[in-house]
Scaffold this motif. Structure first.
Motif, mmCIF file in Angstrom:
data_model
loop_
_atom_site.group_PDB
_atom_site.id
_atom_site.type_symbol
_atom_site.label_atom_id
_atom_site.label_comp_id
_atom_site.label_asym_id
_atom_site.label_seq_id
_atom_site.Cartn_x
_atom_site.Cartn_y
_atom_site.Cartn_z
ATOM 1 N N LEU A 114 -4.858 -5.092 -5.601
ATOM 2 C CA LEU A 114 -5.136 -3.796 -6.217
ATOM 3 C C LEU A 114 -3.889 -2.921 -6.274
ATOM 4 O O LEU A 114 -3.784 -2.030 -7.123
ATOM 5 N N VAL A 132 -12.558 -0.397 -7.907
ATOM 6 C CA VAL A 132 -12.932 0.046 -6.567
ATOM 7 C C VAL A 132 -14.383 0.514 -6.547
ATOM 8 O O VAL A 132 -15.123 0.244 -5.595
ATOM 9 N N THR A 163 -8.128 -10.503 -4.734
ATOM 10 C CA THR A 163 -7.985 -9.994 -3.373
ATOM 11 C C THR A 163 -7.673 -8.505 -3.403
ATOM 12 O O THR A 163 -7.080 -7.994 -4.356
ATOM 13 N N ILE A 164 -8.061 -7.820 -2.332
ATOM 14 C CA ILE A 164 -7.858 -6.375 -2.263
ATOM 15 C C ILE A 164 -6.378 -6.026 -2.322
ATOM 16 O O ILE A 164 -5.988 -5.023 -2.931
ATOM 17 N N SER A 165 -5.538 -6.855 -1.718
ATOM 18 C CA SER A 165 -4.105 -6.557 -1.742
ATOM 19 C C SER A 165 -3.559 -6.517 -3.169
ATOM 20 O O SER A 165 -2.591 -5.805 -3.460
ATOM 21 N N LEU A 173 -9.505 1.802 1.709
ATOM 22 C CA LEU A 173 -9.610 0.358 1.511
ATOM 23 C C LEU A 173 -8.843 -0.405 2.586
ATOM 24 O O LEU A 173 -7.776 0.029 3.021
ATOM 25 N N TRP A 206 0.836 -1.208 0.000
ATOM 26 C CA TRP A 206 0.000 0.000 0.000
ATOM 27 C C TRP A 206 0.868 1.255 0.000
ATOM 28 O O TRP A 206 0.597 2.212 -0.713
ATOM 29 N N HIS A 232 -16.493 -2.530 -6.491
ATOM 30 C CA HIS A 232 -16.324 -3.178 -5.188
ATOM 31 C C HIS A 232 -17.137 -2.451 -4.118
ATOM 32 O O HIS A 232 -17.833 -3.084 -3.321
ATOM 33 N N GLN A 233 -17.072 -1.128 -4.098
ATOM 34 C CA GLN A 233 -17.732 -0.384 -3.025
ATOM 35 C C GLN A 233 -19.250 -0.431 -3.143
ATOM 36 O O GLN A 233 -19.955 -0.233 -2.165
ATOM 37 N N ILE A 252 -12.105 -8.948 -3.289
ATOM 38 C CA ILE A 252 -12.728 -7.912 -4.107
ATOM 39 C C ILE A 252 -14.144 -8.361 -4.429
ATOM 40 O O ILE A 252 -14.364 -9.468 -4.910
#
Length: 321
Positions: free
Chosen positions: A70, A256, A66-68, A52, A18, A259-260, A58
């Motif tokens: 991104l 994103v 997975t979010i990571s 996030l 990140w 996803h949101q 996701i």
């Protein structure tokens, strides 16, 4: 104790990813050559990264991920299968494709399935695992489908574009390095088309953006395919380093945003932030108001999960032969 240390290590790695992503975006903002629209997207990306979580799935994509992962959109890393599948889902939504459309987008497994089918034609004609592929071929024979597009993995190191146009009896191939399709790929595609249509197709190069680096094949494959479907709406991008970085940020923001829509907690936390997502930044807007499908990894004999993408949320089971 080992579990605690493993968890701490995964958190540390995610935080590093990140932090690197934020540093990359801040570096773009310090570039005096960046235009106002790209700068606005970069600031929106930093806001999204700030909100996030570092881990989790996701949401809103059949392709999963997975979010990571991104954080990869802010690097020059080679895009993996999950990234390509997410872009294909976004493109299907942009084009408004549905089960009844004459055009379809297949996922990256399509070419691998053709290879397996071609290696054992008798098994292909009878095995349930190929039912979805036989039905797809039959839909071209009945003209319920006339156009197909996908992105394929070449030698596990390069993404290329493959298209089929039954009305023109044409197979299109796109490679940012201007390489030609392998004889093996041609054999597999030609065999499958002959199996269902009994006719020869002509191969040709489709218009593509020139790849100027070792890592942009994934994002360029997406644009090449979009351009083939609708050249006026999706012009080919420039292949400069700045342009490719900006296009990756655009895709990140769209992922994103989707996803949101599924993650209510994210939307609630973001209430006090002025997000400027895809629809207000001058690129791809969703063509449907319905929620997008969750990731489904059911391993059935009849068909691979999510082998075809559309703008509809279709969670129904495939009909067996």
């Amino acid at each position: 104790m080992a579990t605690i240390w493993s968890l701490m290590e995964s958190v540390r790695e995610a935080r590093t990813l990140w932090r690197t992503a934020v540093d990359q975006v801040n570096g773009r903002l310090k570039n005096s050559a960046i235009d106002d629209a790209a700068a606005e997207r970069a600031r929106a990306a930093i806001q999204a990264l700030d909100l996030l979580p570092w881990d989790g799935a996701i949401k809103g994509f059949k392709a999963g991920g997975t979010i990571s992962d991104l954080a990869d959109w802010f690097t020059t890393d080679w895009l993996r299968t999950d990234h390509e599948e997410q872009m294909l889902e976004l493109l299907a939504s942009d084009l408004g494709l549905s089960d009844g459309s004459t055009s379809c987008i297949q996922n990256t497994y399509f070419v691998k399935a053709l290879a397996e089918a071609c290696s054992d034609p008798e098994k292909y004609r009878t095995a349930r695992k190929f039912g979805w592929l036989r039905r797809l071929g039959a839909s071209f024979a009945t003209k319920d489908r006339t156009r197909l597009g996908t992105i394929a993995n070449k030698n596990e190191s390069h993404w290329v574009t493959l298209t089929i146009d039954c009305d023109k009896k044409a197979v299109g191939y796109g490679d940012g390095f201007r390489a030609k399709p392998s004889s093996t790929l041609r054999e597999h595609v030609n065999w499958w088309l002959s199996e269902h249509l009994g006719m020869d197709f002509k191969w040709s190069d489709i218009p593509v953006a020139t790849q100027k680096d070792p890592h942009s094949c994934g994002i360029l494959g997406y644009f090449d395919l979009a351009h083939w479907f609708d050249p006026e709406r999706f012009p080919l991008p420039q292949s400069t380093a700045a342009s490719m970085a900006d296009e990756r940020i655009k895709i990140f923001l769209r992922i994103v945003e989707r996803h949101q829509k599924k993650a209510g907690d994210f939307a609630s936390d973001a209430r006090d932030y002025e997000f400027t997502f895809a629809h207000s930044l001058g690129f791809g807007k969703e063509t449907t108001e319905s929620d997008d499908g969750e990731s489904e990894k059911a391993d059935t004999e009849d068909s691979p999960s999510g082998s075809e993408y559309s703008a509809q949320d279709d969670d129904s089971d495939s009909v067996s032969d």
